[in-house]
Every structure is written in structure tokens, then in C-alpha cells.
Write a protein that holds these residues in place. Sequence first.
Motif, PDB file in Angstrom:
ATOM      1  N   ALA A  70       0.839  -1.203   0.000  1.00  0.00           N
ATOM      2  CA  ALA A  70       0.000   0.000   0.000  1.00  0.00           C
ATOM      3  C   ALA A  70       0.872   1.249   0.000  1.00  0.00           C
ATOM      4  CB  ALA A  70      -0.932  -0.001   1.205  1.00  0.00           C
ATOM      5  N   ARG A  71       1.967   1.226   0.768  1.00  0.00           N
ATOM      6  CA  ARG A  71       2.888   2.372   0.792  1.00  0.00           C
ATOM      7  C   ARG A  71       3.510   2.612  -0.574  1.00  0.00           C
ATOM      8  NH1 ARG A  71       4.356   0.992   5.886  1.00  0.00           N
ATOM      9  NH2 ARG A  71       5.945  -0.427   5.142  1.00  0.00           N
ATOM     10  N   LEU A  72       3.845   1.527  -1.275  1.00  0.00           N
ATOM     11  CA  LEU A  72       4.400   1.664  -2.627  1.00  0.00           C
ATOM     12  C   LEU A  72       3.401   2.364  -3.547  1.00  0.00           C
ATOM     13  CD1 LEU A  72       5.989  -1.881  -3.201  1.00  0.00           C
ATOM     14  CD2 LEU A  72       7.226   0.257  -2.943  1.00  0.00           C
ATOM     15  N   MET A  73       2.161   1.904  -3.510  1.00  0.00           N
ATOM     16  CA  MET A  73       1.135   2.471  -4.386  1.00  0.00           C
ATOM     17  C   MET A  73       0.785   3.910  -3.980  1.00  0.00           C
ATOM     18  SD  MET A  73       0.642   0.263  -6.640  1.00  0.00           S
ATOM     19  CE  MET A  73       1.634  -1.197  -6.735  1.00  0.00           C
ATOM     20  N   GLU A  74       0.755   4.174  -2.681  1.00  0.00           N
ATOM     21  CA  GLU A  74       0.505   5.542  -2.214  1.00  0.00           C
ATOM     22  C   GLU A  74       1.619   6.479  -2.656  1.00  0.00           C
ATOM     23  OE1 GLU A  74       0.188   4.803   1.959  1.00  0.00           O
ATOM     24  OE2 GLU A  74      -1.884   4.099   1.811  1.00  0.00           O
ATOM     25  N   ALA A  75       2.847   5.989  -2.655  1.00  0.00           N
ATOM     26  CA  ALA A  75       3.973   6.809  -3.104  1.00  0.00           C
ATOM     27  C   ALA A  75       3.863   7.110  -4.591  1.00  0.00           C
ATOM     28  CB  ALA A  75       5.295   6.113  -2.803  1.00  0.00           C
ATOM     29  N   VAL A  76       3.407   6.137  -5.377  1.00  0.00           N
ATOM     30  CA  VAL A  76       3.202   6.368  -6.811  1.00  0.00           C
ATOM     31  C   VAL A  76       2.136   7.447  -6.997  1.00  0.00           C
ATOM     32  CG1 VAL A  76       2.409   5.358  -8.982  1.00  0.00           C
ATOM     33  CG2 VAL A  76       3.935   4.060  -7.495  1.00  0.00           C
ATOM     34  N   THR A  77       1.037   7.327  -6.271  1.00  0.00           N
ATOM     35  CA  THR A  77      -0.033   8.324  -6.349  1.00  0.00           C
ATOM     36  C   THR A  77       0.488   9.709  -5.978  1.00  0.00           C
ATOM     37  OG1 THR A  77      -1.707   6.658  -5.838  1.00  0.00           O
ATOM     38  CG2 THR A  77      -2.311   8.949  -5.474  1.00  0.00           C
ATOM     39  N   ALA A  78       1.272   9.784  -4.913  1.00  0.00           N
ATOM     40  CA  ALA A  78       1.822  11.070  -4.474  1.00  0.00           C
ATOM     41  C   ALA A  78       2.748  11.658  -5.540  1.00  0.00           C
ATOM     42  CB  ALA A  78       2.577  10.912  -3.160  1.00  0.00           C
ATOM     43  N   GLN A  79       3.563  10.816  -6.141  1.00  0.00           N
ATOM     44  CA  GLN A  79       4.456  11.297  -7.202  1.00  0.00           C
ATOM     45  C   GLN A  79       3.663  11.810  -8.401  1.00  0.00           C
ATOM     46  OE1 GLN A  79       7.885  11.466  -7.491  1.00  0.00           O
ATOM     47  NE2 GLN A  79       8.232  10.759  -5.408  1.00  0.00           N
ATOM     48  N   LEU A  80       2.599  11.113  -8.751  1.00  0.00           N
ATOM     49  CA  LEU A  80       1.777  11.536  -9.892  1.00  0.00           C
ATOM     50  C   LEU A  80       1.045  12.843  -9.606  1.00  0.00           C
ATOM     51  CD1 LEU A  80       0.270   8.102 -10.986  1.00  0.00           C
ATOM     52  CD2 LEU A  80       1.915   9.487 -12.258  1.00  0.00           C
ATOM     53  N   GLN A  81       0.643  13.051  -8.364  1.00  0.00           N
ATOM     54  CA  GLN A  81      -0.095  14.261  -8.017  1.00  0.00           C
ATOM     55  C   GLN A  81       0.776  15.505  -7.979  1.00  0.00           C
ATOM     56  OE1 GLN A  81      -2.029  13.102  -4.383  1.00  0.00           O
ATOM     57  NE2 GLN A  81      -3.764  12.185  -5.464  1.00  0.00           N
ATOM     58  N   SER A  83       2.560  16.538 -10.296  1.00  0.00           N
ATOM     59  CA  SER A  83       2.397  17.095 -11.648  1.00  0.00           C
ATOM     60  C   SER A  83       3.475  18.116 -12.007  1.00  0.00           C
ATOM     61  CB  SER A  83       1.001  17.708 -11.812  1.00  0.00           C
ATOM     62  OG  SER A  83       0.843  18.839 -11.000  1.00  0.00           O
ATOM     63  N   ASP A  84       4.702  17.660 -11.944  1.00  0.00           N
ATOM     64  CA  ASP A  84       5.811  18.542 -12.285  1.00  0.00           C
ATOM     65  C   ASP A  84       6.398  18.220 -13.657  1.00  0.00           C
ATOM     66  OD1 ASP A  84       6.855  16.134 -11.565  1.00  0.00           O
ATOM     67  OD2 ASP A  84       8.189  16.898 -10.004  1.00  0.00           O
ATOM     68  N   GLY A  85       5.601  17.645 -14.522  1.00  0.00           N
ATOM     69  CA  GLY A  85       6.027  17.400 -15.897  1.00  0.00           C
ATOM     70  C   GLY A  85       6.742  16.082 -16.108  1.00  0.00           C
ATOM     71  N   ARG A  86       6.873  15.270 -15.061  1.00  0.00           N
ATOM     72  CA  ARG A  86       7.543  13.987 -15.232  1.00  0.00           C
ATOM     73  C   ARG A  86       6.587  12.971 -15.848  1.00  0.00           C
ATOM     74  NH1 ARG A  86       9.506  12.195  -9.706  1.00  0.00           N
ATOM     75  NH2 ARG A  86       7.547  13.139  -9.118  1.00  0.00           N
ATOM     76  N   THR A  87       7.160  11.978 -16.515  1.00  0.00           N
ATOM     77  CA  THR A  87       6.352  10.913 -17.100  1.00  0.00           C
ATOM     78  C   THR A  87       5.888   9.953 -16.017  1.00  0.00           C
ATOM     79  OG1 THR A  87       8.248   9.446 -17.470  1.00  0.00           O
ATOM     80  CG2 THR A  87       7.710  11.030 -19.234  1.00  0.00           C
ATOM     81  N   PHE A  88       4.930   9.112 -16.367  1.00  0.00           N
ATOM     82  CA  PHE A  88       4.462   8.090 -15.420  1.00  0.00           C
ATOM     83  C   PHE A  88       5.618   7.207 -15.003  1.00  0.00           C
ATOM     84  CE2 PHE A  88       3.107   3.810 -14.432  1.00  0.00           C
ATOM     85  CZ  PHE A  88       2.220   4.045 -13.399  1.00  0.00           C
ATOM     86  N   ASN A  89       6.451   6.810 -15.955  1.00  0.00           N
ATOM     87  CA  ASN A  89       7.585   5.937 -15.650  1.00  0.00           C
ATOM     88  C   ASN A  89       8.524   6.573 -14.628  1.00  0.00           C
ATOM     89  OD1 ASN A  89       9.458   3.786 -15.835  1.00  0.00           O
ATOM     90  ND2 ASN A  89      10.602   4.891 -17.390  1.00  0.00           N
ATOM     91  N   GLU A  90       8.813   7.850 -14.769  1.00  0.00           N
ATOM     92  CA  GLU A  90       9.691   8.538 -13.824  1.00  0.00           C
ATOM     93  C   GLU A  90       9.058   8.598 -12.433  1.00  0.00           C
ATOM     94  OE1 GLU A  90      11.946  11.538 -16.957  1.00  0.00           O
ATOM     95  OE2 GLU A  90      10.046  12.146 -16.044  1.00  0.00           O
ATOM     96  N   TRP A  92       6.733   6.513 -11.268  1.00  0.00           N
ATOM     97  CA  TRP A  92       6.682   5.127 -10.793  1.00  0.00           C
ATOM     98  C   TRP A  92       8.022   4.715 -10.210  1.00  0.00           C
ATOM     99  CZ3 TRP A  92       3.105   1.160 -10.402  1.00  0.00           C
ATOM    100  CH2 TRP A  92       3.601  -0.130 -10.300  1.00  0.00           C
ATOM    101  N   GLU A  93       9.099   4.949 -10.970  1.00  0.00           N
ATOM    102  CA  GLU A  93      10.426   4.525 -10.519  1.00  0.00           C
ATOM    103  C   GLU A  93      10.853   5.264  -9.250  1.00  0.00           C
ATOM    104  OE1 GLU A  93      15.009   3.977 -12.056  1.00  0.00           O
ATOM    105  OE2 GLU A  93      13.422   4.261 -13.536  1.00  0.00           O
ATOM    106  N   ILE A 114      10.285  -2.064 -11.662  1.00  0.00           N
ATOM    107  CA  ILE A 114      10.707  -0.897 -12.444  1.00  0.00           C
ATOM    108  C   ILE A 114      10.495  -1.139 -13.933  1.00  0.00           C
ATOM    109  CG2 ILE A 114      12.742   0.446 -13.130  1.00  0.00           C
ATOM    110  CD1 ILE A 114      13.568   0.382 -10.189  1.00  0.00           C
ATOM    111  N   ARG A 115      10.791  -2.335 -14.387  1.00  0.00           N
ATOM    112  CA  ARG A 115      10.584  -2.656 -15.804  1.00  0.00           C
ATOM    113  C   ARG A 115       9.094  -2.541 -16.162  1.00  0.00           C
ATOM    114  NH1 ARG A 115      12.324  -8.055 -16.478  1.00  0.00           N
ATOM    115  NH2 ARG A 115      14.372  -7.273 -15.913  1.00  0.00           N
ATOM    116  N   LEU A 116       8.238  -2.963 -15.265  1.00  0.00           N
ATOM    117  CA  LEU A 116       6.803  -2.858 -15.512  1.00  0.00           C
ATOM    118  C   LEU A 116       6.388  -1.393 -15.637  1.00  0.00           C
ATOM    119  CD1 LEU A 116       3.969  -4.104 -15.730  1.00  0.00           C
ATOM    120  CD2 LEU A 116       3.838  -3.951 -13.247  1.00  0.00           C
ATOM    121  N   GLY A 117       6.926  -0.545 -14.781  1.00  0.00           N
ATOM    122  CA  GLY A 117       6.578   0.873 -14.814  1.00  0.00           C
ATOM    123  C   GLY A 117       6.914   1.536 -16.135  1.00  0.00           C
TER     124      GLY A 117
END
Length: 173
Positions: A70-81, A83-90, A92-93, A114-117
Motif C-alpha cells: 500500500a505504501r508503494l502504491m501511495e507513493a506512486v499516487t503522491a508522485q503523480l499528483q 504534476s511537475d512534468g515527469r512521465t508516469f515511468n519517472e 513510478w520509478e 521498475i521494468r513494468l513501470g
Amino acid sequence: MLVKMIGAALILFAGTLIGFLQAARYADRPKHIRQLAGALQRLETEIVYGRTPLPEAITRIAANVQQPTARLMEAVTAQLQQSDGRTFNECWEAAIRSQWPSTAMRSAELTVAIRLGSTLGISDKDDQLKHLRLAAVQLKAEEDAARDEQAKYEKMSRSLGVLLAILVVILMV
């Protein structure tokens, strides 16, 4: 004499604790891999059948899985939110790497994640489905290897912690 007895007891306690903590890591690794695989299976369902946008799907998954996944997925959500112009892959990683030390998983599972991301969000649902299933197969192989390691080393780690502590106490006396 009393000081030596207290010191010996503390050394025994510390050695035993270290052995049990190491054994717990061997026990947690297959469980954490299984949780990550389950989260990816949920992601597959959200993408393929629910047609849920990727950020929303990851948020839903974070709410329905156990820690540390859950912490991994929450961190992905936080990174996506951010919105500083990074790609999903960046995003995610960065999220995966930041939270990875809180898991008992190793570098092989990190590589799979990471490969999946790098493939999520950039292709159609069929291609994403193939990559999610490939990751699931790879994680299953790692889980099997982790179970083998657990069977070999969990009990040994506990015993080794106690025995090394006893050795130190004997050498000390």
C-alpha cells in the motif's frame, strides 16, 4: 560478577533479537512478493475490465492492499499528483525506489517492478495486459525462490543469532 551477568544477558538478548529479525525478513519476503503480485493483478483488472485511468486505478489499489505494498502504491499516487512534468515511468520509478527499503523484497523484484513501470500507461490495454502478466510470472518465480530460501535459512538465522551470542558470552567470561 553482577555486571558480567547483566552484560551476558544483554548480549544473549541482542544476539537472539538479531537472529529473529533476520529470520523475519526471510519470512516476510515471500509474503511481500505475493502482495505485490496481488496488487498488480488488481491493476490488471482495473485497466482491462474497469477501463480505469491509471492514476485512479493505483489510488484504488493502494486503499485495498496491505502494507508495505500500500505504501508503494501511495507513493506512486503522491508522485503523480505532484504534476511537475515527469512521465508516469519517472514517477513510478521514483516512488518504488523511495519505498523499496521498507519491504523485505530484493533487487530481482525491484527490477521487475521498475521494468513494468516503463510499459504502463504508454500502450493499449492488450499490451499492458501482456506486461502485467509477464511481471506476475516473474514475481511468482521470485516468490518460489524466496520460499525456498525461507525454508533453508529462517530457522538457521534464529539459531545462529542465539549461538553467536552464546559464543560471545563464553569468550567474554
